[in-house]
Design an enzyme around this catalytic site. Structure first.
Site, mmCIF file in Angstrom:
data_model
loop_
_atom_site.group_PDB
_atom_site.id
_atom_site.type_symbol
_atom_site.label_atom_id
_atom_site.label_comp_id
_atom_site.label_asym_id
_atom_site.label_seq_id
_atom_site.Cartn_x
_atom_site.Cartn_y
_atom_site.Cartn_z
ATOM 1 N N SER A 44 0.801 -1.228 0.000
ATOM 2 C CA SER A 44 0.000 0.000 0.000
ATOM 3 C C SER A 44 0.834 1.278 0.000
ATOM 4 O O SER A 44 0.315 2.346 -0.297
ATOM 5 C CB SER A 44 -0.959 0.011 1.191
ATOM 6 O OG SER A 44 -0.239 0.113 2.398
ATOM 7 N N HIS A 83 1.117 4.255 6.675
ATOM 8 C CA HIS A 83 0.540 5.136 5.654
ATOM 9 C C HIS A 83 0.995 6.572 5.872
ATOM 10 O O HIS A 83 1.517 6.921 6.927
ATOM 11 C CB HIS A 83 -0.984 5.057 5.661
ATOM 12 C CG HIS A 83 -1.506 3.829 4.970
ATOM 13 N ND1 HIS A 83 -2.835 3.497 4.981
ATOM 14 C CD2 HIS A 83 -0.883 2.860 4.254
ATOM 15 C CE1 HIS A 83 -3.005 2.371 4.299
ATOM 16 N NE2 HIS A 83 -1.828 1.973 3.857
ATOM 17 N N ASP A 110 -7.980 6.436 4.514
ATOM 18 C CA ASP A 110 -8.051 5.280 5.414
ATOM 19 C C ASP A 110 -9.276 5.241 6.318
ATOM 20 O O ASP A 110 -9.340 4.382 7.203
ATOM 21 C CB ASP A 110 -6.803 5.240 6.299
ATOM 22 C CG ASP A 110 -5.555 4.871 5.532
ATOM 23 O OD1 ASP A 110 -5.675 4.456 4.371
ATOM 24 O OD2 ASP A 110 -4.458 4.992 6.104
#
Length: 168
Positions: A44, A83, A110
């Site tokens: 990701s 992230h 998210d």
């Protein structure tokens, strides 16, 4: 079998394990993070970080900025998520920093990953640390061992065999 030799081996093993534990706890205290080193488990964050990269975290910065890469944990999920901070602001009532994150390789933010009815992460409560450095692909060893039951058994067997055959 020499009892004194076996006791020495056992105590050396205990010393090695205690030293590793103390190093980990010391690193946790210095970085202010319960998990100061993590391995990237998904794609990701590509191209910034690849699956298998080892990340070094720091959690002593007062505020995170947009663009910082953070590791956070969500309630009821065991695996921390790596992230980038997409948006940040300070809550006027509590004075706490709130963060919205997104994976570089993901289409959306998210919010679907957060706990129910939560649209921001709380800096103090959810953030494990901010990424300050990394070693590419070295973490594949841990991924391979954790995903392959035969690798786990082989590693344990190798450790046991080396303990039995050591002549020190």
């Amino acid at each position: 079998m020499n009892l004194r030799l076996e006791l020495t081996r056992f105590l050396n093993l205990c010393f090695a394990l205690a030293s590793a534990f103390m190093f980990w706890k010391g690193l946790s205290i210095v970085t202010n993070s319960h998990s100061p080193i993590v391995v990237v488990l998904s794609g990701s964050m590509e191209p910034a970080f690849q699956r298998g990269d080892i990340l070094f975290l720091w959690n002593r910065n007062e505020l995170n900025k947009v663009g910082d890469v953070v590791v956070y944990e969500v309630d009821n999920k065991e695996i921390p998520i790596v992230h980038r901070v997409l948006r940040e602001h300070v809550d006027e009532t509590s004075g706490k920093q709130l963060l919205l994150t997104k994976g570089d390789n993901n289409a959306g933010n998210d919010i679907p990953l957060y706990a129910k009815r939560k649209i921001y992460l709380h800096k103090e409560k959810d953030i494990v640390g901010t990424v300050k450095g990394y070693i590419p692909q070295l973490g594949y060893i841990t991924i391979w061992i954790s995903e392959n039951k035969y690798a786990k058994m082989g590693l344990m067997g190798l450790i046991a065999l080396s303990a039995l055959l050591s002549n020190e």
